[in-house]
Design a protein around this motif. Structure first.
Motif, PDB file in Angstrom:
ATOM      1  N   PHE A 171     -17.004  44.388 -12.266  1.00 50.51           N
ATOM      2  CA  PHE A 171     -17.138  44.123 -10.825  1.00 50.51           C
ATOM      3  C   PHE A 171     -16.391  42.865 -10.384  1.00 50.51           C
ATOM      4  O   PHE A 171     -15.588  42.899  -9.453  1.00 50.51           O
ATOM      5  CB  PHE A 171     -18.614  44.025 -10.448  1.00 50.51           C
ATOM      6  N   ASN A 172     -16.665  41.741 -11.049  1.00 51.31           N
ATOM      7  CA  ASN A 172     -16.027  40.482 -10.645  1.00 51.31           C
ATOM      8  C   ASN A 172     -14.542  40.468 -10.992  1.00 51.31           C
ATOM      9  O   ASN A 172     -13.718  39.935 -10.248  1.00 51.31           O
ATOM     10  CB  ASN A 172     -16.726  39.299 -11.311  1.00 51.31           C
ATOM     11  N   THR A 173     -14.218  41.063 -12.131  1.00 54.34           N
ATOM     12  CA  THR A 173     -12.805  41.116 -12.539  1.00 54.34           C
ATOM     13  C   THR A 173     -11.994  41.894 -11.507  1.00 54.34           C
ATOM     14  O   THR A 173     -10.922  41.451 -11.090  1.00 54.34           O
ATOM     15  CB  THR A 173     -12.667  41.781 -13.933  1.00 54.34           C
ATOM     16  N   SER A 174     -12.525  43.038 -11.061  1.00 51.61           N
ATOM     17  CA  SER A 174     -11.737  43.830 -10.118  1.00 51.61           C
ATOM     18  C   SER A 174     -11.652  43.144  -8.753  1.00 51.61           C
ATOM     19  O   SER A 174     -10.637  43.255  -8.067  1.00 51.61           O
ATOM     20  CB  SER A 174     -12.249  45.269 -10.018  1.00 51.61           C
ATOM     21  N   GLU A 175     -12.684  42.394  -8.395  1.00 51.34           N
ATOM     22  CA  GLU A 175     -12.626  41.651  -7.133  1.00 51.34           C
ATOM     23  C   GLU A 175     -11.564  40.547  -7.231  1.00 51.34           C
ATOM     24  O   GLU A 175     -10.774  40.342  -6.299  1.00 51.34           O
ATOM     25  CB  GLU A 175     -13.999  41.028  -6.863  1.00 51.34           C
ATOM     26  N   PHE A 176     -11.538  39.886  -8.378  1.00 49.76           N
ATOM     27  CA  PHE A 176     -10.542  38.841  -8.640  1.00 49.76           C
ATOM     28  C   PHE A 176      -9.132  39.427  -8.541  1.00 49.76           C
ATOM     29  O   PHE A 176      -8.243  38.866  -7.889  1.00 49.76           O
ATOM     30  CB  PHE A 176     -10.796  38.264 -10.046  1.00 49.76           C
ATOM     31  N   VAL A 177      -8.943  40.594  -9.165  1.00 50.07           N
ATOM     32  CA  VAL A 177      -7.638  41.261  -9.162  1.00 50.07           C
ATOM     33  C   VAL A 177      -7.232  41.630  -7.731  1.00 50.07           C
ATOM     34  O   VAL A 177      -6.117  41.339  -7.287  1.00 50.07           O
ATOM     35  CB  VAL A 177      -7.684  42.534 -10.058  1.00 50.07           C
ATOM     36  N   ALA A 178      -8.155  42.256  -7.003  1.00 50.27           N
ATOM     37  CA  ALA A 178      -7.833  42.708  -5.637  1.00 50.27           C
ATOM     38  C   ALA A 178      -7.459  41.516  -4.747  1.00 50.27           C
ATOM     39  O   ALA A 178      -6.494  41.582  -3.981  1.00 50.27           O
ATOM     40  CB  ALA A 178      -9.014  43.475  -5.054  1.00 50.27           C
ATOM     41  N   ASP A 179      -8.202  40.417  -4.870  1.00 54.53           N
ATOM     42  CA  ASP A 179      -7.901  39.224  -4.072  1.00 54.53           C
ATOM     43  C   ASP A 179      -6.500  38.705  -4.352  1.00 54.53           C
ATOM     44  O   ASP A 179      -5.749  38.345  -3.436  1.00 54.53           O
ATOM     45  CB  ASP A 179      -8.923  38.108  -4.360  1.00 54.53           C
ATOM     46  N   LYS A 180      -6.148  38.659  -5.634  1.00 54.24           N
ATOM     47  CA  LYS A 180      -4.813  38.162  -6.008  1.00 54.24           C
ATOM     48  C   LYS A 180      -3.725  39.084  -5.451  1.00 54.24           C
ATOM     49  O   LYS A 180      -2.728  38.613  -4.897  1.00 54.24           O
ATOM     50  CB  LYS A 180      -4.677  38.081  -7.537  1.00 54.24           C
ATOM     51  N   LEU A 181      -3.911  40.390  -5.608  1.00 55.67           N
ATOM     52  CA  LEU A 181      -2.880  41.329  -5.140  1.00 55.67           C
ATOM     53  C   LEU A 181      -2.641  41.167  -3.642  1.00 55.67           C
ATOM     54  O   LEU A 181      -1.504  41.204  -3.173  1.00 55.67           O
ATOM     55  CB  LEU A 181      -3.276  42.776  -5.470  1.00 55.67           C
ATOM     56  N   LYS A 182      -3.744  40.981  -2.897  1.00 59.53           N
ATOM     57  CA  LYS A 182      -3.598  40.798  -1.438  1.00 59.53           C
ATOM     58  C   LYS A 182      -2.858  39.500  -1.136  1.00 59.53           C
ATOM     59  O   LYS A 182      -2.004  39.445  -0.260  1.00 59.53           O
ATOM     60  CB  LYS A 182      -4.980  40.792  -0.785  1.00 59.53           C
ATOM     61  N   GLU A 183      -3.206  38.472  -1.909  1.00 58.87           N
ATOM     62  CA  GLU A 183      -2.563  37.154  -1.743  1.00 58.87           C
ATOM     63  C   GLU A 183      -1.043  37.253  -1.985  1.00 58.87           C
ATOM     64  O   GLU A 183      -0.257  36.630  -1.274  1.00 58.87           O
ATOM     65  CB  GLU A 183      -3.216  36.214  -2.757  1.00 58.87           C
ATOM     66  N   PHE A 184      -0.641  38.061  -2.973  1.00 56.97           N
ATOM     67  CA  PHE A 184       0.798  38.187  -3.279  1.00 56.97           C
ATOM     68  C   PHE A 184       1.537  39.023  -2.231  1.00 56.97           C
ATOM     69  O   PHE A 184       2.757  39.061  -2.225  1.00 56.97           O
ATOM     70  CB  PHE A 184       1.037  38.887  -4.631  1.00 56.97           C
ATOM     71  N   GLY A 185       0.788  39.770  -1.427  1.00 59.62           N
ATOM     72  CA  GLY A 185       1.425  40.650  -0.442  1.00 59.62           C
ATOM     73  C   GLY A 185       1.734  42.040  -0.961  1.00 59.62           C
ATOM     74  O   GLY A 185       2.654  42.702  -0.477  1.00 59.62           O
ATOM     75  N   VAL A 186       0.985  42.490  -1.945  1.00 61.20           N
ATOM     76  CA  VAL A 186       1.131  43.882  -2.418  1.00 61.20           C
ATOM     77  C   VAL A 186       0.808  44.800  -1.237  1.00 61.20           C
ATOM     78  O   VAL A 186      -0.173  44.582  -0.517  1.00 61.20           O
ATOM     79  CB  VAL A 186       0.185  44.129  -3.624  1.00 61.20           C
ATOM     80  N   ASP A 187       1.648  45.830  -0.996  1.00 61.31           N
ATOM     81  CA  ASP A 187       1.553  46.611   0.241  1.00 61.31           C
ATOM     82  C   ASP A 187       0.245  47.371   0.425  1.00 61.31           C
ATOM     83  O   ASP A 187      -0.299  47.439   1.504  1.00 61.31           O
ATOM     84  CB  ASP A 187       2.736  47.582   0.329  1.00 61.31           C
ATOM     85  N   GLU A 188      -0.219  47.997  -0.660  1.00 64.45           N
ATOM     86  CA  GLU A 188      -1.496  48.718  -0.571  1.00 64.45           C
ATOM     87  C   GLU A 188      -2.373  48.258  -1.720  1.00 64.45           C
ATOM     88  O   GLU A 188      -1.926  48.208  -2.860  1.00 64.45           O
ATOM     89  CB  GLU A 188      -1.271  50.234  -0.693  1.00 64.45           C
ATOM     90  N   VAL A 189      -3.622  47.943  -1.420  1.00 58.18           N
ATOM     91  CA  VAL A 189      -4.569  47.571  -2.472  1.00 58.18           C
ATOM     92  C   VAL A 189      -5.812  48.438  -2.302  1.00 58.18           C
ATOM     93  O   VAL A 189      -6.552  48.304  -1.331  1.00 58.18           O
ATOM     94  CB  VAL A 189      -4.942  46.066  -2.403  1.00 58.18           C
ATOM     95  N   LEU A 190      -5.994  49.374  -3.232  1.00 62.66           N
ATOM     96  CA  LEU A 190      -7.152  50.271  -3.181  1.00 62.66           C
ATOM     97  C   LEU A 190      -8.222  49.751  -4.125  1.00 62.66           C
ATOM     98  O   LEU A 190      -8.012  49.691  -5.333  1.00 62.66           O
ATOM     99  CB  LEU A 190      -6.745  51.672  -3.653  1.00 62.66           C
ATOM    100  N   GLU A 191      -9.376  49.397  -3.565  1.00 61.43           N
ATOM    101  CA  GLU A 191     -10.470  48.913  -4.416  1.00 61.43           C
ATOM    102  C   GLU A 191     -11.450  50.048  -4.675  1.00 61.43           C
ATOM    103  O   GLU A 191     -11.518  51.001  -3.913  1.00 61.43           O
ATOM    104  CB  GLU A 191     -11.168  47.748  -3.727  1.00 61.43           C
ATOM    105  N   ASN A 192     -12.225  49.922  -5.742  1.00 63.31           N
ATOM    106  CA  ASN A 192     -13.227  50.942  -6.102  1.00 63.31           C
ATOM    107  C   ASN A 192     -12.643  52.341  -6.086  1.00 63.31           C
ATOM    108  O   ASN A 192     -13.248  53.283  -5.569  1.00 63.31           O
ATOM    109  CB  ASN A 192     -14.426  50.876  -5.135  1.00 63.31           C
TER     110      ASN A 192
END
Ligand SMILES: [Zn+2]
Ligand SMILES: [Zn+2]
Length: 402
Positions: free
Chosen positions: A37-58
């Motif tokens: 749970f926390n790892t994937s939240e950490f990953v999603a936050d970073k991807l958004k920060e980098f400007g990855v175009d689409e970030v699909l969580e869960n």
């Protein structure tokens, strides 16, 4: 393409400090399979920060995070995969960044895989002008177990579609190879891994009156012995295969013949054909042996992961590009597969690709322990190498195939 190579190496080296920081953070807070749970939240936050175009969580109700980087030029889609789960191990490295979660540890290096794929996402976002098509980033949960939502779940729920993936690459840290080196091989690379469970049913009686019952201990002894003949008599001697029965239990006392005995085993193979024959062969053996002694049996076969078979053509491409990037001598063509398993193989049943071993051995730093060992650690100098390899392979695959 000399420029691109130098650019990738420089960008990967520039973010080394950050990648180490992410890796240590993930390492300190490991999460078990299916509970990332926390790892994937950490990953999603970073991807958004980098400007990855689409970030699909869960993704598909799991803890998976799927990122999509859309290049500035037209082209196909390539996927990169990292696994995120840890193991139920008590860490004994004594490192300042050791696990803070009791009894849970990143002893398979999935912390490094996750951090490296984050690094790759950052590098590729910076090089978007040179991305011909799309890069799909698959942060996968549950590689270490069969019973939660890992690669199979993601594939069944369309992770390789929309946009359709044309090839997939994945890395695994490897303490048998020195830092700075990578290794792979075309064709069979890792084995399938399936589990079977057996219940031998007899009829309980007094130990002194065996003729009044049916002895499941004796039937099990015969069954275990006969099952070991499955590989030696029914599998082509030139095809690697293993059948091991690792657990057996039954009975209560030395003077009682019990009602049943249970045992469990695993089968491994390097080809789909050999793998597919196992359930039939095991069942036939159990049936014959049980009937011969008047007993009965229950048999359960639980499919794990298929053999990992690196696509020949794609892997030759990968070897060529890694040699271009790291130099001829740092790319080892491994001569033999191993009988371990890895669910990256599931993706390879649907799209061609290559699984790569990333050297992380450093005698001076003591990163010499095997995977899953409580003293396992990664030489962090391997991290920028992994980032560069993933970034370069993605870029080159898209350029070559657009
Ligand atoms: Zn593992
Ligand atoms: Zn692993």
């Amino acid at each position: 393409m000399e420029n691109l190579k130098d650019e990738v190496l420089k960008l990967s080296e520039d973010i080394k400090g950050e990648v180490i920081e992410w890796r240590r953070h993930i390492h300190m807070y490991p999460e078990l399979s299916g509970r990332e749970f926390n790892t994937s939240e950490f990953v999603a936050d970073k991807l958004k920060e980098f400007g990855v175009d689409e970030v699909l969580e869960n993704f598909a109700g799991s803890t998976a995070v799927i990122g999509l980087i859309k290049g500035k030029k037209e082209g196909p889609t390539v996927a990169l995969r990292a696994d995120m789960d840890a193991l139920p191990t008590e860490e004994k490295t004594g490192k300042p960044y050791a696990s803070k979660i009791k009894g849970v540890m990143h002893s398979c290096g999935h912390d490094a895989h996750t951090a490296m794929l984050l690094g790759t996402a950052k590098v590729l976002c910076q090089l978007r002008e040179k991305v011909h098509g799309n890069v799909k980033l698959i942060f996968q949960p549950c590689e270490e177990r069969h019973d939660c939502k890992g690669a199979k779940w993601l594939v069944e729920n369309g992770v390789l579609e929309n946009p359709k993936v044309s090839a997939i690459f994945g890395l695994h840290v490897f303490p048998d190879l020195p830092t700075g080196y990578v290794g792979t091989k075309p064709g069979p690379f890792l084995a399938s891994s399936d589990v079977f469970r057996v219940k031998i049913k007899g009829r309980s009686t007094h130990a002194s009156r065996p003729h009044q019952g049916i002895d499941p201990v004796l039937i099990s002894a015969q069954a275990v012995t006969s099952l070991h003949h499955v590989v030696s008599r029914y599998v082509d001697p030139l095809e690697p295969a293993v059948l091991t029965i690792g657990k057996i239990e039954g009975g209560f006392a030395e003077n009682v013949i019990p009602d049943e005995v249970r045992f469990e085993g695993t089968v491994r193979a390097l080809s789909n054909e050999v793998r597919e024959n196992f359930p039939k062969l095991i069942n036939r053996t159990l049936k014959g042996v049980s009937e011969a002694y008047g007993g009965n049996y229950e048999f359960e076969f639980e499919e794990g992961t298929p053999p990992l078979i690196n696509d020949e053509k794609v892997t030759l491409f990968v070897i060529g590009k890694m040699r271009e990037l790291l130099g001829e001598e740092r790319v080892i063509i491994l001569d033999r597969p191993t009988m371990g398993g890895e669910d990256f193989s599931v993706y390879l049943q649907y799209v061609p690709g290559t699984f790569i071993r990333l050297g992380s051995r450093n005698e001076e730093k003591g990163t010499v322990y095997p995977l899953h060992n409580s003293r396992f650690d990664v030489d962090e100098d391997a991290l920028p190498v992994g980032v560069a390899v993933e970034s370069y392979l993605a870029l080159q695959w898209l350029i070559t195939h657009s």
